[in-house]
Design an enzyme around this catalytic site. Structure first.
Site: not given
Length: 644
Positions: A181, A234, A252, A323-324, A346-347, A490
């Site tokens: 990750y 993203r 993940k 996610e993202d 999660d973000d 990140n």
């Protein structure tokens, strides 16, 4: 009956005495002792992890000793246990087994299995075991110099032997997490198409509209517990990577399995390929996704809605983790589905809960009570889904502590590329951003916000590397004895400042955590500081485990708050003295278990725990631990239909 189990991890051997009643619910008593690394291999060979049962009638140590298995040292069972293990019935046989990563054991298939599964002669004759296989793989891994090469080697293993892959993650999580990750997964995603080897997961696109309810039945596993889905818009701080973003759900879910104990056949990575606005990908001959501009408006949301209904129709209790997704979609999707589906972002929520735990830890390190959260002055650089999500979770924590909404919001100063969010820009802001807009000083630059409002907490979620300049950090340190600095972007190149910079510019007084890992920092005066990583992997595996074991219908704000509390309370006093606000990564499975128990207890309070029976509540910790997957080889038998 009474059972005994010996566990070994990171130089600790733990003996667990388990009392099991007639209904198979149990309580545990345990002791731990530290052993040297040189003795570790002997412990692993002699003592086995699964339960060994014995009668308490004689109540003698001799009887206990008879049931502690001495593992063979030679022959095909060398280093392997011959205790009872219920076999797994599978529908495949012959060479197909060796091509299925869920069942393949490579050279660890025993002679009996090779015969009954019809694979004798399809493998080299010398038999091995998992310890030898892992040792050989780690030897090859260490020969690779770059992390991206190590990532590819691990993914090759993932594609041929999932049990061994996840055992390596469980036993070596500190070394492996940065490879599978962040930060390595960022490079893996940018190069995903050119390095594409074997499909994993599912892809849905506009051409699939009207067929998704049928498509989900193409997935071969009937009992999916967790889905991680992205539209690739993203990816970390790298922007729109389209279908190349599949590396994120894969990574993940590897952590869900290794850290959260979700079995690998119960997870599913998914990409919603709605196109890409990345010109480089639109013109890339090797790109694997739809080479058209991204869907927008109704077409986009209708595709997502069909997908959500399709997966829920096949797997009614599945947890869907967003996610993202880009900031303009993430909050809208979360608001649309969070009250009707078992889902979370999660973000937004995972980052928020993890950051809240880090702030709680930082306040403990300063000697302040966590209830003083609303007395802080919090500057958040970045008003996207992550920044606003962190603000929302911190605000909710203040409300939980008894502060009014006005008091809570007054602690926040959220800054984007146009300056401090202010009421003069309300028409440009999302509903979530408007909540944090201030009546005065709208548009004030980040540097001026730090000078004027003298923050005690500074967070970065901008993906702008080096945004926190020396003058800004020194200004903050001049007005705060122990400044809390969290550059959370990140990958590492996108971090707003490095650990070395933060400690140098604050004369070693800051409390630091970052989104990507940094090495220990030794200052000019010889002091050494140990920065910790504010990584969502401390929260989302435990949230997923607790929610799925409990049978939750939704993920509530209160569940995220108790998850953050559980994580914060796991940090030891010694770790806080070293400036660490998160526990050591080697304890991640125990952290996930603690978080899962907290989430399940909250689900029980809220009346959401549809899978927890009343008699299991008393022993909830043990019940959840018993549901955690542990990667080890089990006997395989072919499922046969016998007719007479």
């Amino acid at each position: 009956k009474t059972c005994i189990r010996f566990e070994f991890h990171e130089g600790i051997v733990r003996s667990i005495i388990v009392i099991v009643n007639k209904d198979n619910y149990f309580r545990m008593m345990s002791t731990s002792i530290r052993i040297s690394k040189s003795f570790a291999s002997q412990v692993r060979r002699r003592y086995v992890t699964p339960f060994q049962s014995f009668s308490t009638s004689a109540n003698s140590s001799d009887e206990v000793e008879r049931l502690v298995e001495e593992l063979p040292t030679d022959g095909e069972w060398a280093g392997c246990s011959r205790r009872f293990m219920a076999p797994l019935k599978i529908n495949t046989r012959g060479g197909d087994i060796l091509s299925d990563p869920l069942f393949n054991k490579g050279t660890a298939f025993k002679t009996g299995e090779r015969d009954r599964l019809r694979i004798r002669g399809l493998l080299p004759p010398r038999l091995s075991n998992m310890d030898v296989q892992v040792k050989r793989f780690l030897h090859n891994l260490k020969m690779e110099e770059s992390n991206i090469r190590k990532y590819l080697l691990l993914e090759d293993l993932h594609d041929r032997n999932e049990t061994m892959y996840h055992r390596i993650l469980v036993d070596h999580i500190e070394e492996m997490a940065p490879i599978i990750y962040t930060p390595t997964v960022g490079q893996a995603c940018t190069e995903f198409a050119t390095r594409f080897r074997r499909p994993r997961g599912m892809y849905f696109c506009e051409a699939d509209r009207g067929n998704m309810a049928a498509m989900v039945h193409n997935w071969p596993h009937r009992d999916v517990h967790v889905i991680v889905v992205t539209d690739g818009s993203r990816i970390l701080g790298l922007g729109d990577l389209g279908a190349n973003g599949m590396g994120i759900p894969i990574g993940k879910l590897s952590l869900y399995c290794a850290a959260g104990g979700i079995a690998p056949h119960r997870v599913l990575p998914i990409v919603l390929d709605v196109g890409t606005d990345n010109e480089e990908l639109l013109n890339d001959d090797f790109y694997i996704g739809v080479q058209e501009p991204r869907l927008k408006g109704k077409a986009y949301f209708q595709l997502v809605n069909e997908f959500m209904l399709a997966v829920r129709n096949r797997w009614p209790n599945v947890l869907v983790q967003f996610e993202d997704f880009s900031s303009d979609k993430a909050q809208t999707l979360l608001n649309t589905y969070r009250h009707e589906h078992l889902t979370f972002n999660d973000d937004i929520q995972g980052t928020g809960a993890t950051t809240l735990a880090g702030v709680f830890g930082a306040m403990r390190a300063k000697g302040d009570p966590v209830e003083a959260l609303s007395d802080q002055r919090i500057v958040i650089a970045g008003a996207g889904s992550a920044g606003i999500g962190v603000g929302q979770v911190l605000k909710q924590a203040m409300l939980e502590q008894g502060r009014t909404k006005e008091e809570a919001l007054n602690t926040f100063f959220i800054v984007d590329q146009d300056g401090l969010l202010g009421t003069q820009r309300l028409s440009e802001l999302s509903p979530e951003q408007r909540e944090f807009a201030r009546d005065t000083d709208g548009g004030l630059s980040l540097e001026d916000v730090v000078k004027k409002y003298k923050p005690t907490i500074l967070m970065g979620m901008t993906a702008v590397g080096g945004l926190f300049k020396e003058d800004m950090i020194r200004e903050m340190a001049a007005n705060c004895d122990r400044p809390i600095i969290f550059p959370l972007s990140n990958p590492t190149t996108k971090a707003e400042c490095t650990a070395e910079q933060a400690f140098e510019w604050t004369d070693g007084r800051c409390i630091f955590a970052s989104g990507s890992p940094f090495d220990p920092v030794t200052t000019k005066d010889g002091r050494t500081f140990y920065p910790t990583q504010c990584n969502n992997m401390y929260v989302f595996p435990g949230v997923g485990l607790g929610a799925t074991v409990a049978g939750c219908k939704t993920i509530t704000d209160r569940m995220l708050y108790v998850a953050a509390e559980a994580l914060a309370n796991f940090v030891t006093a010694d770790e806080l003295k070293e400036g660490k606000v998160f526990p050591h990564i080697s304890t991640i499975r125990e952290v996930s278990h603690r978080v899962a128990v907290a989430v399940a207890r909250e689900a029980i309070k809220e009346g959401q725990a549809s899978k927890i029976r009343p008699e299991q509540i008393e022993n909830l910790e043990d019940h959840i631990r018993s549901k955690m997957y542990y990667p080890e080889y089990v006997p395989l038998v072919e499922k046969r239909e016998i007719t007479i």
